[in-house]
Design an enzyme around this catalytic site. Structure first.
Site, PDB file in Angstrom:
ATOM      1  N   PRO A   9       6.830  18.335  21.581  1.00 60.35           N
ATOM      2  CA  PRO A   9       8.093  17.628  21.377  1.00 60.35           C
ATOM      3  C   PRO A   9       8.005  16.444  20.427  1.00 60.35           C
ATOM      4  O   PRO A   9       7.034  15.684  20.449  1.00 60.35           O
ATOM      5  CB  PRO A   9       8.478  17.162  22.793  1.00 60.35           C
ATOM      6  CG  PRO A   9       7.254  17.291  23.611  1.00 60.35           C
ATOM      7  CD  PRO A   9       6.443  18.383  22.998  1.00 60.35           C
ATOM      8  N   ASN A  10       9.032  16.348  19.632  1.00 58.83           N
ATOM      9  CA  ASN A  10       9.254  15.243  18.679  1.00 58.83           C
ATOM     10  C   ASN A  10       8.350  15.293  17.448  1.00 58.83           C
ATOM     11  O   ASN A  10       8.522  14.501  16.520  1.00 58.83           O
ATOM     12  CB  ASN A  10       9.134  13.869  19.376  1.00 58.83           C
ATOM     13  CG  ASN A  10      10.122  13.747  20.516  1.00 58.83           C
ATOM     14  OD1 ASN A  10      11.318  13.936  20.307  1.00 58.83           O
ATOM     15  ND2 ASN A  10       9.646  13.499  21.722  1.00 58.83           N
ATOM     16  N   ARG A  17       9.515   9.782  12.140  1.00 64.07           N
ATOM     17  CA  ARG A  17       9.404   9.147  13.450  1.00 64.07           C
ATOM     18  C   ARG A  17       8.310   8.078  13.440  1.00 64.07           C
ATOM     19  O   ARG A  17       7.162   8.366  13.120  1.00 64.07           O
ATOM     20  CB  ARG A  17       9.028  10.246  14.450  1.00 64.07           C
ATOM     21  CG  ARG A  17       8.605   9.770  15.794  1.00 64.07           C
ATOM     22  CD  ARG A  17       7.883  10.879  16.556  1.00 64.07           C
ATOM     23  NE  ARG A  17       7.596  10.453  17.896  1.00 64.07           N
ATOM     24  CZ  ARG A  17       6.732  11.064  18.695  1.00 64.07           C
ATOM     25  NH1 ARG A  17       6.087  12.134  18.288  1.00 64.07           N
ATOM     26  NH2 ARG A  17       6.520  10.612  19.897  1.00 64.07           N
ATOM     27  N   TYR A  22       2.698   7.265  13.262  1.00 64.50           N
ATOM     28  CA  TYR A  22       2.418   8.672  12.949  1.00 64.50           C
ATOM     29  C   TYR A  22       2.343   8.972  11.452  1.00 64.50           C
ATOM     30  O   TYR A  22       2.106  10.123  11.071  1.00 64.50           O
ATOM     31  CB  TYR A  22       3.481   9.560  13.621  1.00 64.50           C
ATOM     32  CG  TYR A  22       3.478   9.425  15.134  1.00 64.50           C
ATOM     33  CD1 TYR A  22       2.399   9.886  15.881  1.00 64.50           C
ATOM     34  CD2 TYR A  22       4.534   8.812  15.800  1.00 64.50           C
ATOM     35  CE1 TYR A  22       2.381   9.743  17.269  1.00 64.50           C
ATOM     36  CE2 TYR A  22       4.519   8.671  17.191  1.00 64.50           C
ATOM     37  CZ  TYR A  22       3.440   9.139  17.908  1.00 64.50           C
ATOM     38  OH  TYR A  22       3.404   9.007  19.281  1.00 64.50           O
ATOM     39  N   ASN A  72      -1.217  19.884  19.847  1.00 64.23           N
ATOM     40  CA  ASN A  72      -0.801  18.513  20.091  1.00 64.23           C
ATOM     41  C   ASN A  72       0.430  18.623  20.993  1.00 64.23           C
ATOM     42  O   ASN A  72       1.527  18.899  20.511  1.00 64.23           O
ATOM     43  CB  ASN A  72      -0.454  17.796  18.787  1.00 64.23           C
ATOM     44  CG  ASN A  72      -0.067  16.347  19.029  1.00 64.23           C
ATOM     45  OD1 ASN A  72       0.190  15.949  20.167  1.00 64.23           O
ATOM     46  ND2 ASN A  72      -0.016  15.567  17.968  1.00 64.23           N
ATOM     47  N   ALA A  75       4.253  14.257  24.203  1.00 67.47           N
ATOM     48  CA  ALA A  75       4.332  13.562  25.498  1.00 67.47           C
ATOM     49  C   ALA A  75       4.039  14.483  26.683  1.00 67.47           C
ATOM     50  O   ALA A  75       3.682  14.005  27.766  1.00 67.47           O
ATOM     51  CB  ALA A  75       5.705  12.919  25.648  1.00 67.47           C
ATOM     52  N   ASP A  85      -2.083  24.465  32.864  1.00 64.50           N
ATOM     53  CA  ASP A  85      -2.373  25.774  33.470  1.00 64.50           C
ATOM     54  C   ASP A  85      -2.413  26.871  32.409  1.00 64.50           C
ATOM     55  O   ASP A  85      -3.264  27.757  32.465  1.00 64.50           O
ATOM     56  CB  ASP A  85      -1.297  26.138  34.511  1.00 64.50           C
ATOM     57  CG  ASP A  85      -1.524  25.454  35.858  1.00 64.50           C
ATOM     58  OD1 ASP A  85      -2.591  24.821  36.035  1.00 64.50           O
ATOM     59  OD2 ASP A  85      -0.634  25.550  36.722  1.00 64.50           O
ATOM     60  N   GLU A  96      -7.530  19.968  21.618  1.00 64.84           N
ATOM     61  CA  GLU A  96      -6.379  19.053  21.762  1.00 64.84           C
ATOM     62  C   GLU A  96      -6.458  17.984  20.671  1.00 64.84           C
ATOM     63  O   GLU A  96      -7.525  17.406  20.447  1.00 64.84           O
ATOM     64  CB  GLU A  96      -6.483  18.414  23.152  1.00 64.84           C
ATOM     65  CG  GLU A  96      -5.432  17.374  23.473  1.00 64.84           C
ATOM     66  CD  GLU A  96      -5.717  16.687  24.828  1.00 64.84           C
ATOM     67  OE1 GLU A  96      -6.710  17.039  25.516  1.00 64.84           O
ATOM     68  OE2 GLU A  96      -4.949  15.772  25.169  1.00 64.84           O
ATOM     69  N   HIS A  98      -4.474  14.464  18.986  1.00 69.00           N
ATOM     70  CA  HIS A  98      -3.435  13.435  18.963  1.00 69.00           C
ATOM     71  C   HIS A  98      -3.571  12.638  17.677  1.00 69.00           C
ATOM     72  O   HIS A  98      -4.684  12.244  17.300  1.00 69.00           O
ATOM     73  CB  HIS A  98      -3.552  12.499  20.176  1.00 69.00           C
ATOM     74  CG  HIS A  98      -3.394  13.251  21.448  1.00 69.00           C
ATOM     75  ND1 HIS A  98      -2.180  13.742  21.856  1.00 69.00           N
ATOM     76  CD2 HIS A  98      -4.312  13.685  22.345  1.00 69.00           C
ATOM     77  CE1 HIS A  98      -2.360  14.420  22.975  1.00 69.00           C
ATOM     78  NE2 HIS A  98      -3.639  14.409  23.286  1.00 69.00           N
ATOM     79  N   SER A 100      -2.221   9.669  17.013  1.00 70.49           N
ATOM     80  CA  SER A 100      -2.482   8.256  17.306  1.00 70.49           C
ATOM     81  C   SER A 100      -3.668   8.136  18.263  1.00 70.49           C
ATOM     82  O   SER A 100      -4.065   9.115  18.905  1.00 70.49           O
ATOM     83  CB  SER A 100      -1.238   7.623  17.937  1.00 70.49           C
ATOM     84  OG  SER A 100      -0.964   8.232  19.198  1.00 70.49           O
ATOM     85  N   ARG A 105      -2.986   2.746  23.464  1.00 66.75           N
ATOM     86  CA  ARG A 105      -1.540   2.613  23.649  1.00 66.75           C
ATOM     87  C   ARG A 105      -1.225   2.403  25.138  1.00 66.75           C
ATOM     88  O   ARG A 105      -2.131   2.053  25.902  1.00 66.75           O
ATOM     89  CB  ARG A 105      -0.848   3.853  23.058  1.00 66.75           C
ATOM     90  CG  ARG A 105      -1.108   3.994  21.546  1.00 66.75           C
ATOM     91  CD  ARG A 105      -0.385   5.171  20.941  1.00 66.75           C
ATOM     92  NE  ARG A 105       1.064   5.016  20.995  1.00 66.75           N
ATOM     93  CZ  ARG A 105       1.930   6.002  20.695  1.00 66.75           C
ATOM     94  NH1 ARG A 105       1.472   7.179  20.306  1.00 66.75           N
ATOM     95  NH2 ARG A 105       3.226   5.788  20.769  1.00 66.75           N
TER      96      ARG A 105
HETATM   97  C1  DQA Z   1       0.892  12.093  20.434  1.00 64.29           C
HETATM   98  C2  DQA Z   1       0.708  10.984  21.466  1.00 64.29           C
HETATM   99  C3  DQA Z   1       1.668  11.150  22.623  1.00 64.29           C
HETATM  100  O1  DQA Z   1       1.482  10.107  23.566  1.00 64.29           O
HETATM  101  C4  DQA Z   1       3.093  11.084  22.128  1.00 64.29           C
HETATM  102  O2  DQA Z   1       3.994  11.287  23.187  1.00 64.29           O
HETATM  103  C5  DQA Z   1       3.344  12.037  21.012  1.00 64.29           C
HETATM  104  C6  DQA Z   1       2.330  12.201  19.984  1.00 64.29           C
HETATM  105  C7  DQA Z   1       0.023  11.859  19.188  1.00 64.29           C
HETATM  106  O3  DQA Z   1      -0.092  12.797  18.412  1.00 64.29           O
HETATM  107  O4  DQA Z   1      -0.485  10.771  18.982  1.00 64.29           O
HETATM  108  O5  DQA Z   1       4.425  12.621  20.903  1.00 64.29           O
HETATM  109  O6  DQA Z   1       0.483  13.325  21.022  1.00 64.29           O
END
Ligand code: DQA
Length: 143
Positions: A9-10, A17, A22, A72, A75, A85, A96, A98, A100, A105
């Site tokens: 998401p996002n 954003r 980011y 990724n 949230a 799961d 995985e 991320h 950031s 954070r």
């Molecule tokens: C994120 C970190 C998450 O906490 C956040 O909700 C994101 C992006 C990152 O790529 O740093 O949407 O996964």
């Protein structure tokens, strides 16, 4: 080698954003760069803001014989037992990522439901984290 990048998401808003966190590059721009850097790898990418669609895509990754998934989960990382799961339900290795440094954070972001079932976690290197994840699959293959 065939790898699938799944963004949660996002992350469709990358480039717009919170650029101070980011960056200002869109994922589409970055993906073209990735394809250029890793021409020997068949790369696919998928983004969704919907938890179930991310889970379906993880299942498909196994059905479609991807060699690995880079996820990724946005949230959902911090909340989704269902995605955790799904990661443990497939044989396909999952890394995985991320963008950031989640450990620098808010405390809620220090928790990952996913990490336990992932082959590894990369955080805090900006979009380069996806490159490092691809490199980790190449290293695992060449071991
Ligand atoms: C994120 C970190 C998450 O906490 C956040 O909700 C994101 C992006 C990152 O790529 O740093 O949407 O996964």
């Amino acid at each position: 080698m065939k790898l699938l990048i799944i963004n949660g998401p996002n992350l469709n808003l990358l480039g717009k954003r919170q650029p101070e966190i980011y960056g200002s590059t869109t994922f589409e721009q970055f993906f073209a760069d990735l394809q250029f850097h890793f021409q020997e790898i068949e790369l696919a990418s998928f983004q969704s803001n919907v938890e179930g669609e991310l889970i379906n895509k993880l299942h498909e990754a196994q059905e479609e014989n991807f060699d690995g998934v880079i996820i990724n989960p946005g949230a959902y990382t911090h909340t989704s037992l269902a995605i955790a799961d799904a990661v443990s339900s497939i044989e396909t290795a999952v890394v995985e990522v991320h963008i950031s440094n989640v450990m620098d954070r808010e405390e809620i972001r220090h928790i990952s439901m996913i990490s336990k079932n992932a082959a590894g976690t990369i955080a805090g290197f900006g979009l380069d984290g996806y490159k490092l994840a691809i490199q980790s699959f190449l290293n695992m293959r060449d071991k």
